[in-house]
Design a protein around this motif. Structure first.
Motif, PDB file in Angstrom:
ATOM      1  N   LEU A 130     -27.972  -1.176  15.003  1.00 17.15           N
ATOM      2  CA  LEU A 130     -27.843  -1.828  16.311  1.00 17.15           C
ATOM      3  C   LEU A 130     -26.647  -1.276  17.088  1.00 17.15           C
ATOM      4  O   LEU A 130     -26.703  -1.141  18.314  1.00 17.15           O
ATOM      5  N   VAL A 139     -32.020  -5.635  23.565  1.00 21.20           N
ATOM      6  CA  VAL A 139     -32.332  -6.284  22.297  1.00 21.20           C
ATOM      7  C   VAL A 139     -32.791  -7.698  22.625  1.00 21.20           C
ATOM      8  O   VAL A 139     -32.176  -8.387  23.448  1.00 21.20           O
ATOM      9  N   SER A 150     -35.665  -4.840  18.415  1.00 20.21           N
ATOM     10  CA  SER A 150     -34.961  -3.729  19.049  1.00 20.21           C
ATOM     11  C   SER A 150     -35.747  -2.444  18.851  1.00 20.21           C
ATOM     12  O   SER A 150     -36.680  -2.385  18.050  1.00 20.21           O
TER      13      SER A 150
END
Length: 196
Positions: A130, A139, A150
């Protein structure tokens, strides 16, 4: 408290471990009593070069591409240290809605929840993925399904059922109490006059 159901935003990575509440909001700002306005002081020692609020251009929050980020990706033991709720106020006032960390200080975790911020625990492998997202990559966090969506993958997360119910319904402790307003009124009407 505002309901939290599905939230979509962009991320900013601050992958330090052991970011404590004094780093999140230094002690000199604790004398303020209104929950608003604390965002200016968030990560004060890192964001500014001096007491005139000259921004540190090397700090990631100050980079133009991350200024609108509302999902913080961070390290282990986020929010350790003192129990100051002001740290959660600063995060919320700055605009963070979700914090994804390896772990949280227990009191800070609850302070985040009480202030409508969703703290999510994820392993380092997920956080690294991430953190590598582009600043423009969105996201989506679905609290009902307990899932992060995501471009690098979908990741489930755990949350206590009571906290999930509170966030989904926008209920803080006062809101929960007000659900029993009729019963409280009935009780007050039955109290003997010498108790008033």
């Amino acid at each position: 408290m505002e309901k939290f159901t599905i939230y979509t935003g962009t991320t900013v990575p601050l992958m330090n471990d052991n970011i404590d509440t004094d780093q999140i909001l230094p002690k000199q700002f604790l004398k303020l009593i209104d929950k608003k306005g604390f965002g200016k002081y968030l990560m004060y020692e890192w964001r500014y070069l001096d007491n005139n609020y000259t921004e540190n251009p090397d700090f990631i929050f100050n980079k133009p591409e991350y200024r609108k980020a509302s999902i913080l990706i961070t390290g282990d033991n986020f929010g350790a240290g003192s129990s100051r709720e002001h740290a959660a106020w600063a995060l919320a006032d700055y605009g963070f809605k979700v914090i994804i960390a390896g772990s949280f200080g227990d009191i800070h975790y609850n302070n985040d929840l009480n202030n409508g911020i969703l703290p999510i625990v994820q392993p380092k492998k997920v956080r690294d993925q991430l953190a590598a997202l582009k600043p423009t990559d969105e996201v989506k966090v679905d609290l009902f399904k307990q899932c992060i969506y995501s471009s690098v993958g979908d990741f489930t997360f755990d949350i206590d059922g009571e906290w999930k119910h509170k966030l989904l319904n926008g209920l803080d402790d006062i809101g929960i109490t007000l659900q029993y307003e009729d019963l409280i009124t009935q009780y007050e009407q039955r109290r003997p006059s010498y108790w008033q």
